[in-house]
Design a protein around this motif. Structure first.
Motif, PDB file in Angstrom:
ATOM      1  N   ASN A 152      18.971   1.835   8.263  1.00  0.00           N
ATOM      2  CA  ASN A 152      19.115   1.567   6.830  1.00  0.00           C
ATOM      3  C   ASN A 152      18.107   2.434   6.088  1.00  0.00           C
ATOM      4  O   ASN A 152      17.124   2.906   6.685  1.00  0.00           O
ATOM      5  CB  ASN A 152      18.886   0.092   6.522  1.00  0.00           C
ATOM      6  N   THR A 153      18.354   2.648   4.805  1.00  0.00           N
ATOM      7  CA  THR A 153      17.410   3.403   3.992  1.00  0.00           C
ATOM      8  C   THR A 153      16.987   2.564   2.792  1.00  0.00           C
ATOM      9  O   THR A 153      17.688   1.646   2.369  1.00  0.00           O
ATOM     10  CB  THR A 153      18.018   4.725   3.499  1.00  0.00           C
ATOM     11  N   PHE A 154      15.819   2.896   2.271  1.00  0.00           N
ATOM     12  CA  PHE A 154      15.302   2.196   1.100  1.00  0.00           C
ATOM     13  C   PHE A 154      14.342   3.135   0.383  1.00  0.00           C
ATOM     14  O   PHE A 154      13.856   4.127   0.949  1.00  0.00           O
ATOM     15  CB  PHE A 154      14.599   0.895   1.504  1.00  0.00           C
ATOM     16  N   LYS A 155      14.061   2.822  -0.880  1.00  0.00           N
ATOM     17  CA  LYS A 155      13.192   3.681  -1.696  1.00  0.00           C
ATOM     18  C   LYS A 155      11.879   2.983  -2.010  1.00  0.00           C
ATOM     19  O   LYS A 155      11.843   1.769  -2.248  1.00  0.00           O
ATOM     20  CB  LYS A 155      13.900   4.077  -2.986  1.00  0.00           C
ATOM     21  N   VAL A 156      10.833   3.770  -1.999  1.00  0.00           N
ATOM     22  CA  VAL A 156       9.511   3.296  -2.411  1.00  0.00           C
ATOM     23  C   VAL A 156       9.128   4.079  -3.665  1.00  0.00           C
ATOM     24  O   VAL A 156       9.012   5.300  -3.634  1.00  0.00           O
ATOM     25  CB  VAL A 156       8.472   3.505  -1.298  1.00  0.00           C
ATOM     26  N   ALA A 157       8.945   3.352  -4.767  1.00  0.00           N
ATOM     27  CA  ALA A 157       8.685   4.020  -6.040  1.00  0.00           C
ATOM     28  C   ALA A 157       7.293   3.737  -6.581  1.00  0.00           C
ATOM     29  O   ALA A 157       6.899   4.298  -7.609  1.00  0.00           O
ATOM     30  CB  ALA A 157       9.728   3.590  -7.080  1.00  0.00           C
ATOM     31  N   LYS A 158       6.547   2.856  -5.908  1.00  0.00           N
ATOM     32  CA  LYS A 158       5.212   2.497  -6.408  1.00  0.00           C
ATOM     33  C   LYS A 158       4.180   2.700  -5.310  1.00  0.00           C
ATOM     34  O   LYS A 158       4.517   2.860  -4.137  1.00  0.00           O
ATOM     35  CB  LYS A 158       5.211   1.031  -6.861  1.00  0.00           C
ATOM     36  N   GLN A 159       2.939   2.647  -5.709  1.00  0.00           N
ATOM     37  CA  GLN A 159       1.855   2.808  -4.742  1.00  0.00           C
ATOM     38  C   GLN A 159       1.779   1.582  -3.835  1.00  0.00           C
ATOM     39  O   GLN A 159       1.803   0.447  -4.299  1.00  0.00           O
ATOM     40  CB  GLN A 159       0.524   3.005  -5.470  1.00  0.00           C
ATOM     41  N   ILE A 160       1.680   1.836  -2.532  1.00  0.00           N
ATOM     42  CA  ILE A 160       1.678   0.756  -1.543  1.00  0.00           C
ATOM     43  C   ILE A 160       0.251   0.346  -1.213  1.00  0.00           C
ATOM     44  O   ILE A 160      -0.615   1.189  -0.950  1.00  0.00           O
ATOM     45  CB  ILE A 160       2.399   1.204  -0.260  1.00  0.00           C
ATOM     46  N   ARG A 161       0.020  -0.962  -1.216  1.00  0.00           N
ATOM     47  CA  ARG A 161      -1.263  -1.484  -0.739  1.00  0.00           C
ATOM     48  C   ARG A 161      -1.209  -1.732   0.770  1.00  0.00           C
ATOM     49  O   ARG A 161      -2.108  -1.364   1.507  1.00  0.00           O
ATOM     50  CB  ARG A 161      -1.621  -2.780  -1.465  1.00  0.00           C
ATOM     51  N   SER A 162      -0.132  -2.354   1.207  1.00  0.00           N
ATOM     52  CA  SER A 162       0.027  -2.620   2.641  1.00  0.00           C
ATOM     53  C   SER A 162       1.502  -2.865   2.936  1.00  0.00           C
ATOM     54  O   SER A 162       2.275  -3.227   2.036  1.00  0.00           O
ATOM     55  CB  SER A 162      -0.815  -3.825   3.082  1.00  0.00           C
ATOM     56  N   ALA A 163       1.871  -2.694   4.190  1.00  0.00           N
ATOM     57  CA  ALA A 163       3.248  -2.963   4.613  1.00  0.00           C
ATOM     58  C   ALA A 163       3.218  -3.506   6.039  1.00  0.00           C
ATOM     59  O   ALA A 163       2.472  -3.015   6.888  1.00  0.00           O
ATOM     60  CB  ALA A 163       4.091  -1.694   4.543  1.00  0.00           C
ATOM     61  N   ILE A 171       6.615  -5.226   1.955  1.00  0.00           N
ATOM     62  CA  ILE A 171       5.784  -4.211   1.308  1.00  0.00           C
ATOM     63  C   ILE A 171       5.047  -4.851   0.134  1.00  0.00           C
ATOM     64  O   ILE A 171       5.662  -5.443  -0.767  1.00  0.00           O
ATOM     65  CB  ILE A 171       6.637  -3.032   0.800  1.00  0.00           C
ATOM     66  N   THR A 172       3.723  -4.749   0.161  1.00  0.00           N
ATOM     67  CA  THR A 172       2.902  -5.232  -0.952  1.00  0.00           C
ATOM     68  C   THR A 172       2.394  -4.019  -1.720  1.00  0.00           C
ATOM     69  O   THR A 172       1.744  -3.137  -1.147  1.00  0.00           O
ATOM     70  CB  THR A 172       1.706  -6.064  -0.444  1.00  0.00           C
ATOM     71  N   TYR A 173       2.712  -3.979  -2.993  1.00  0.00           N
ATOM     72  CA  TYR A 173       2.341  -2.827  -3.809  1.00  0.00           C
ATOM     73  C   TYR A 173       0.970  -3.027  -4.442  1.00  0.00           C
ATOM     74  O   TYR A 173       0.442  -4.144  -4.503  1.00  0.00           O
ATOM     75  CB  TYR A 173       3.400  -2.596  -4.883  1.00  0.00           C
ATOM     76  N   ALA A 174       0.421  -1.947  -4.919  1.00  0.00           N
ATOM     77  CA  ALA A 174      -0.917  -1.980  -5.519  1.00  0.00           C
ATOM     78  C   ALA A 174      -0.970  -2.886  -6.734  1.00  0.00           C
ATOM     79  O   ALA A 174      -2.038  -3.438  -7.074  1.00  0.00           O
ATOM     80  CB  ALA A 174      -1.353  -0.558  -5.894  1.00  0.00           C
ATOM     81  N   ASP A 175       0.159  -3.075  -7.404  1.00  0.00           N
ATOM     82  CA  ASP A 175       0.172  -3.946  -8.593  1.00  0.00           C
ATOM     83  C   ASP A 175       0.331  -5.423  -8.222  1.00  0.00           C
ATOM     84  O   ASP A 175       0.454  -6.283  -9.110  1.00  0.00           O
ATOM     85  CB  ASP A 175       1.270  -3.516  -9.573  1.00  0.00           C
TER      86      ASP A 175
END
Length: 889
Positions: A163-174, A263-267
């Motif tokens: 599967n594919t997915f998009k990451v558009a924000k800064q990642i803190r952790s995954a 996925i946990t983003y920086a925000d």
């Protein structure tokens, strides 16, 4: 993938020493673990156990108090503030605490440290900050669906999923959490995640399924990402046919999985990429895979880039939803299987124009790897075996006994690699392992091949080595190394009997080898998992199968108390070695049900249920005697567990039952005039001695009879596996360590040394190397000698009154025939050393006791001096932490 702690085994002593030197510069706490793991992620236990060591080399160093800080802010914890749990200053020398703070939240990283005070009340340097991270914690927290392809159990090729997915924000952790019915490899953006092999561990899939957690922060990228999964059959979809009927297991199905990529983003926002019907699937080049036999791979079917973001999957098929294999999906909180050592070819022999035999130089569990060039469609067969025929070809006749193939499409321990014809190609199985020393390689078309084209990977549960043995007798050193090799070769998330013919979790083999494992390796996580398997498999009436896990085989054969006493013996051994009563508590009801069931079947206290002294040299002991002794052991452990856990009524009840069983055994089998059990065979005398059945006033007479019997047998063994477990300690614990050592160091048949002088690098299944049956060359069931070297020569014993080596019982034996002997064991408090060497005037005995523990030494007869001063009472000499040098004259 060479592991620095693994090769060679005898180098571990240097590593242990370097640990104590480098870590002990500043007194304080170190070695922090959560659930016996270093900084684990994906913990489900709501009350994780926190453990530490006190690093202080000062004589008499002891911990008088501790304070714990646990919180979600690492900086705050480092400064002594824990928002989840801050204890008071607790006046205790314990180094194990159970988390009792605020309710733990799922998917949360907790930091912790411990502050210690020494025996004078001085505050020591605080420990470094450690961490543990919770996982799902609850089944309801899963977001993904269980998916598979639309194929049946008889379809051979392993399925791909993507599967594919998009990451558009800064990642803190995954974090990736993946639960699988079967086996898997997980990929992100073309890269395999982690270095585990054969995940998840084998369980009773319809009662408990494991999920694995990964930190995948570094594997994600901005923009488009791809996740890929390759599924293997494992024990879930067992397609090979053998006498244990795993192909008829009630859980059997086409492999399936469920995955949450959180996925946990920086925000602070969270996104979960999950398995579902938006995924696509295709068949892979792994055209056949069996955990039991081998793997087949067709390089012509490769789909380069299948697990990358821009791969064209327009021809791939939609997936289907599947029901979960069980409603009990729990974290795999244990040491994983890894390819721990890489082994190069020792020699190569060309038998024909297209047949070669590779000798890897040692017997291992694991897989081979071939790198070769050839025409597309060239079929290469890699046949694995433990020995050779006289004609130089590999010989599988000692290990294929129980295989029942229905055709020639699934050859035993034989990988099949079909070349794609695109230059140099490399193949190694993903979803299989074998037991072997030799690999016969044959090709359907000419290929160029040499020593460097084949290598092997030694695979096993990657448990930390914590013990060393070194003797002046090289045969003893070889026996110790071979025993460890067999122990590890039979540790794959559960203890097995052999890595080639069966891979079964035979209970008898496992409890016999459990002390050997615990002296040498930090195996608590594997044993806790396996005892959960026991609880999954136990019938309502208390009956356990002889192999665990099982697809149903083993409830009707081989499961008497001489085998399935694992349910009691292993939890109690864990308690003795770790000072942790959790496994005893978790297993208590299961032990009680099992003991009660035997009591109902055999109210006299004597039981004939069992296999008896398996694979004896020549003499056969009564099954009723050995099985009744193990029944006594179970009842006795149950009584001890009741006392430990504060169940006073049960303690009284089961103490009385144990006493009844002991009396029944002695009334029938012990001649109190002569001090002989039964006919006076080695097993008949040693098993009651070892397991505490012999009345106190008869021990010396029974032991003397055992020593005489051994002498009559020319100081050689005449036992099967139950006698081999008991005989060495029965002698050394009762005044005859010299006789025990004569047996242990023999180099003629039958003996462990006989195997060594005949080239063994592992332990065998039969004393006779040329026997007609029971001749696997990698079994652990005669492996008690590995524990006895610690117990019977170095004299290192846990103290039941102060378990976990809080107090070490040291009973060294300076046996004739050895000039020096050293054993080390890193217990819960640190490294224990018991080392002796002969001198012109006697023996120099060196002892190290770790900080926050003590030892009681029982010296052999003679005058004992410490720092030049005579010790008045050397029979029970108490020492505190530190290093000591004694002279015994």
């Amino acid at each position: 993938m060479k592991h620095p702690l693994r090769k060679p085994l005898l180098c571990i002593a240097l590593l242990c020493c370097s640990f104590s030197v480098t870590q002990a510069q500043t007194p304080g706490a170190a070695g922090l673990k959560s659930e016996y793991l270093v900084n684990p992620i994906g913990i489900d236990n709501a009350h994780p156990r926190l453990t530490w060591l006190m690093n202080d080399k000062a004589q008499g160093a002891a911990q008088s108090a501790y304070q714990l800080y646990v919180g979600t802010d690492s900086v705050a914890v480092s400064t002594g503030q824990g928002n989840a749990w801050t204890t008071t200053k607790i006046a205790s020398s314990n180094n194990l605490a159970v988390y009792s703070g605020q309710q733990l939240k799922p998917f949360t990283k907790y930091y912790w440290k411990v502050q210690l005070w020494d025996k004078t009340g001085k505050k020591l340097t605080a420990s470094p900050v450690a961490s543990f991270e919770t996982g799902m914690m609850n089944m309801q927290n899963w977001k993904g669906s269980w998916i598979s392809d639309n194929k049946g159990i008889a379809v051979n090729p392993a399925p791909y999923f993507r599967n594919t997915f998009k990451v558009a924000k800064q990642i803190r952790s995954a974090r990736a959490y993946i639960a699988v019915a079967g086996l898997y490899e997980l990929y992100l953006n073309g890269k395999k995640i982690g270095n585990h092999r054969l995940d998840p561990m084998y369980t009773r899939f319809d009662r408990r399924t494991l999920y694995v957690s990964y930190d995948v922060t570094a594997q994600l990228q901005n923009g488009k990402n791809a996740v890929g999964v390759l599924l293997g059959n494992g024990w879930y979809n067992h397609q090979s046919t053998a006498v244990w009927f795993f192909h008829q297991a009630p859980w059997r199905g086409r492999p399936a999985f469920c995955m949450d990529l959180r996925i946990t983003y920086a925000d602070g926002t969270v996104e979960t990429v999950k398995s579902g019907t938006d995924w696509k699937t295709s068949l892979s080049p792994v055209v056949f895979n069996s955990i039991y036999t081998a793997e087949h791979y067709d390089g012509r079917l490769e789909q380069p880039g299948w697990n990358t973001a821009n791969f064209d999957d327009s021809k791939w098929k939609p997936v289907i939803n599947r029901s979960a294999p069980s409603m009990n999906i729990v974290s795999q909180a244990m040491q994983p299987i890894r390819a721990v050592d890489t082994i190069s070819t020792k020699s190569i022999t060309k038998l024909d124009s297209d047949v070669w035999v590779f000798d890897m130089g040692r017997n291992i569990s694991g897989v081979s790897q071939i790198t070769v060039k050839g025409d597309s469609g060239t079929v290469i067969r890699l046949k694995h075996a433990e020995r050779l025929n006289k004609n130089g070809h590999v010989d599988q006749s000692n290990i294929d006994l129980h295989y029942r193939p229905t055709d020639d499409k699934d050859p035993f321990q034989t990988d099949i690699f079909i070349l794609g014809g695109k230059g140099q190609e490399t193949f190694s199985p993903r979803f299989n392992y074998k037991g072997f020393q030799y690999i016969e390689v044959s090709a359907s078309k000419p290929i160029q091949i040499g020593k460097d084209n084949i290598k092997a990977f030694f695979m096993h549960s990657d448990v930390e080595p914590i013990g060393t043995v070194k003797a002046s007798n090289q045969t003893i050193n070889q026996i110790w190394t071979a025993t460890n090799n067999s122990y590890l070769s039979n540790l794959f998330g559960y203890p097995t009997d052999c890595p080639q013919r069966e891979k079964n979790g035979w209970t008898g083999d496992a409890h016999i080898a459990s002390e050997t494992g615990l002296y040498n390796f930090d195996g608590i996580t594997v044993y806790e998992k396996w005892l959960a398997d026991h609880r999954d498999e136990q019938q309502p009436n208390g009956v356990l199968p002889s192999i665990i896990p099982t697809g149903g085989w083993g409830y009707e054969w081989g499961n008497g108390p001489d085998w399935t006493s694992t349910i009691a013996i292993i939890p109690y051994n864990i308690y003795l070695f770790y000072g942790d009563s959790k496994l005893l508590a978790d297993s208590y009801n299961a032990i009680e049900k099992y003991v009660n069931h035997i009591d109902e079947l055999y109210p006299s206290g004597l039981t004939t249920w069992g296999l008896g002294d398996w694979v004896p040299v020549k003499s056969v002991s009564p099954v009723e005697l050995t099985s009744s002794v193990y029944y006594y052991t179970d009842a006795s452990i149950l009584a001890k567990a009741a006392k430990i856990l504060g169940k006073q009524a049960d303690y009284i009840k089961y103490s009385a039952l144990a006493n009844k069983i002991k009396n029944a055994i002695n009334a029938k089998y012990l001649d109190t005039t002569t001090g002989i059990y039964g006919k006076g065979l080695q097993t008949e005398l040693s098993v009651p001695l070892y397991w505490g059945v012999v009345p106190e006033n008869m021990k010396s007479k029974v032991a003397a009879n055992l020593a005489k019997r051994v002498e009559a047998d020319n100081f050689h063994l005449d036992v099967g596996i139950l006698g081999a477990k008991a005989i060495l300690s029965a002698l050394s614990d009762n005044g005859y360590p010299d006789v025990a050592y004569k047996i242990a160091s023999q180099e003629t048949f039958p003996s462990w040394g006989w195997w060594m002088v005949n080239g063994a690098t592992t332990l065998y299944e039969n004393w006779q190397i040329d026997a007609k049956s029971d001749i696997s060359l990698n079994h652990i069931m005669f492996g008690e000698i590995g524990a006895w070297l610690y117990k019977g020569i170095a004299g290192i014993h846990p103290d039941a009154e102060h378990p976990g080596f809080k107090n070490v019982l040291l009973q060294p034996h300076f046996v004739p025939g050895l000039n020096e002997f050293t054993a080390t064991h890193k217990g819960p408090y640190g490294n224990i050393v018991s080392s002796w060497q002969r001198t012109a005037s006697g023996v120099t005995y060196k002892v190290t006791v770790p900080a926050n523990s003590s030892a009681t030494i029982t010296f052999p007869a003679g005058k004992v001096y410490l720092a030049g001063k005579a010790i008045n009472n050397p029979a029970l000499y108490k020492i505190n932490a530190g290093s000591y040098v004694f002279e015994v004259k």
